[in-house]
Design an enzyme around this catalytic site. Structure first.
Site, PDB file in Angstrom:
ATOM      1  N   LYS A   8       0.826  -1.213   0.000  1.00  0.00           N
ATOM      2  CA  LYS A   8       0.000   0.000   0.000  1.00  0.00           C
ATOM      3  C   LYS A   8       0.863   1.267   0.000  1.00  0.00           C
ATOM      4  O   LYS A   8       0.584   2.199  -0.740  1.00  0.00           O
ATOM      5  CB  LYS A   8      -0.925   0.024   1.233  1.00  0.00           C
ATOM      6  N   ARG A  54      -9.524   0.788   9.017  1.00  0.00           N
ATOM      7  CA  ARG A  54      -9.182  -0.588   9.360  1.00  0.00           C
ATOM      8  C   ARG A  54     -10.294  -1.280  10.144  1.00  0.00           C
ATOM      9  O   ARG A  54     -10.153  -2.446  10.501  1.00  0.00           O
ATOM     10  CB  ARG A  54      -7.916  -0.598  10.205  1.00  0.00           C
ATOM     11  N   ARG A  74      11.400  -6.085   4.412  1.00  0.00           N
ATOM     12  CA  ARG A  74      11.265  -4.656   4.727  1.00  0.00           C
ATOM     13  C   ARG A  74      11.925  -4.327   6.072  1.00  0.00           C
ATOM     14  O   ARG A  74      12.488  -3.251   6.248  1.00  0.00           O
ATOM     15  CB  ARG A  74       9.776  -4.272   4.751  1.00  0.00           C
ATOM     16  N   ARG A 133      11.488  -1.114  11.506  1.00  0.00           N
ATOM     17  CA  ARG A 133      10.202  -1.238  12.205  1.00  0.00           C
ATOM     18  C   ARG A 133      10.180  -2.495  13.063  1.00  0.00           C
ATOM     19  O   ARG A 133      10.305  -3.608  12.557  1.00  0.00           O
ATOM     20  CB  ARG A 133       9.047  -1.292  11.188  1.00  0.00           C
ATOM     21  N   ARG A 142      -0.429  -9.333  13.327  1.00  0.00           N
ATOM     22  CA  ARG A 142      -0.957  -8.273  12.452  1.00  0.00           C
ATOM     23  C   ARG A 142      -1.819  -8.878  11.350  1.00  0.00           C
ATOM     24  O   ARG A 142      -2.861  -8.313  10.998  1.00  0.00           O
ATOM     25  CB  ARG A 142       0.204  -7.478  11.839  1.00  0.00           C
TER      26      ARG A 142
HETATM   27  P1  AMP Z   1       0.806   0.350   8.869  1.00  0.00           P
HETATM   28  O1  AMP Z   1       1.944   1.289   8.698  1.00  0.00           O
HETATM   29  O2  AMP Z   1      -0.417   0.754   8.099  1.00  0.00           O
HETATM   30  O3  AMP Z   1       1.214  -1.084   8.637  1.00  0.00           O
HETATM   31  O4  AMP Z   1       0.371   0.445  10.404  1.00  0.00           O
HETATM   32  C1  AMP Z   1       1.255   0.060  11.448  1.00  0.00           C
HETATM   33  C2  AMP Z   1       0.491  -0.065  12.744  1.00  0.00           C
HETATM   34  O5  AMP Z   1      -0.096   1.209  13.098  1.00  0.00           O
HETATM   35  C3  AMP Z   1      -0.686  -1.035  12.742  1.00  0.00           C
HETATM   36  O6  AMP Z   1      -0.284  -2.366  12.970  1.00  0.00           O
HETATM   37  C4  AMP Z   1      -1.538  -0.483  13.878  1.00  0.00           C
HETATM   38  O7  AMP Z   1      -0.998  -0.821  15.131  1.00  0.00           O
HETATM   39  C5  AMP Z   1      -1.356   1.018  13.711  1.00  0.00           C
HETATM   40  N1  AMP Z   1      -2.385   1.589  12.779  1.00  0.00           N
HETATM   41  C6  AMP Z   1      -2.168   2.160  11.575  1.00  0.00           C
HETATM   42  N2  AMP Z   1      -3.319   2.551  11.021  1.00  0.00           N
HETATM   43  C7  AMP Z   1      -4.298   2.209  11.888  1.00  0.00           C
HETATM   44  C8  AMP Z   1      -5.722   2.311  11.873  1.00  0.00           C
HETATM   45  N3  AMP Z   1      -6.372   2.845  10.830  1.00  0.00           N
HETATM   46  N4  AMP Z   1      -6.405   1.846  12.957  1.00  0.00           N
HETATM   47  C9  AMP Z   1      -5.763   1.316  14.022  1.00  0.00           C
HETATM   48  N5  AMP Z   1      -4.427   1.153  14.094  1.00  0.00           N
HETATM   49  C10 AMP Z   1      -3.693   1.596  13.034  1.00  0.00           C
END
Ligand code: AMP
Length: 190
Positions: free
Chosen positions: A14, A89, A128, A134, A146
């Site tokens: 994404k 989400r 990654r 991360r 996740r």
């Molecule tokens: P991402 O970078 O989109 O993979 O997000 C990394 C982490 O941030 C996720 O595993 C969640 O812990 C948190 N996170 C990101 N976006 C959301 C969301 N829309 N709702 C809840 N937690 C989020």
């Protein structure tokens, strides 16, 4: 406005594809994950809170995430549109986004999901981790969590948009360029 929700499990691509979409269509990229990470880096209160969930592979609570997203959207006056990456989400987040966009006299144009098989997701995330630093990418059990959270809490958001005839999916396997082309085709097929 052109408002795209780019959807898919962790590691689907994404973030990478969002970069290409904002360039071609002149959109604002809103990644809640990126915003949380910037807050962690800046050691803000929000960052501390978000970190306690992110490092376990859990979702940050809706109330916090929705408020954050709203304030980020409102920062932009007269945007051509948005790419929502990693948001919504949950169905609650999707409803809140609809209400927010209605108040701006606009709506989601489409949700496009990147379909990638689970083995490939795990491979991409571990790869990654070597460059992203991360913590949630480096640990296989957090990755598993996740993906499980995605299946249980996030995948149902597809139906939210399918019910509005706004759900589309494309093959997210193969080269980055091939996937970008599929995305452009899907967006241009209005
Ligand atoms: P991402 O970078 O989109 O993979 O997000 C990394 C982490 O941030 C996720 O595993 C969640 O812990 C948190 N996170 C990101 N976006 C959301 C969301 N829309 N709702 C809840 N937690 C989020």
């Amino acid at each position: 406005m052109l408002n795209i929700v780019l959807f898919g499990p962790p590691g689907a691509g994404k973030g990478t594809q969002s970069e290409r979409l904002i360039e071609k269509y002149n959109l604002v990229h809103l990644s809640t994950g990126d915003i949380f990470r910037a807050n962690i880096k800046g050691e803000t209160e929000l960052g501390k809170l978000a970190k306690s969930y992110m490092n376990k592979g859990q979702l940050v609570p809706d109330s916090v995430t929705i408020d954050l997203l709203k304030s980020e959207v409102m920062k932009h006056s007269h945007p051509k549109g948005f790419i929502f990456d990693g948001f919504p989400r949950t169905n609650n987040q999707a409803s809140a986004l609809d209400v927010l966009l209605v108040s701006m006299n606009t709506s989601i144009t489409k949700m496009i999901s990147l379909d990638v098989d689970e083995e490939e997701l795990k491979t991409r995330l571990l790869k990654r981790a070597e460059v992203s630093g991360r913590a949630d990418d480096a640990n296989p059990s957090i990755i598993e969590n996740r993906i499980a959270v995605y299946q249980k809490e996030t995948a149902p958001v597809k139906s939210f948009y399918a019910d509005q005839n706004k759900f589309f999916s494309i093959d997210g396997m193969g080269s980055v360029d091939d996937i970008t082309k599929r995305l452009f085709d899907s967006i241009d097929a209005n």
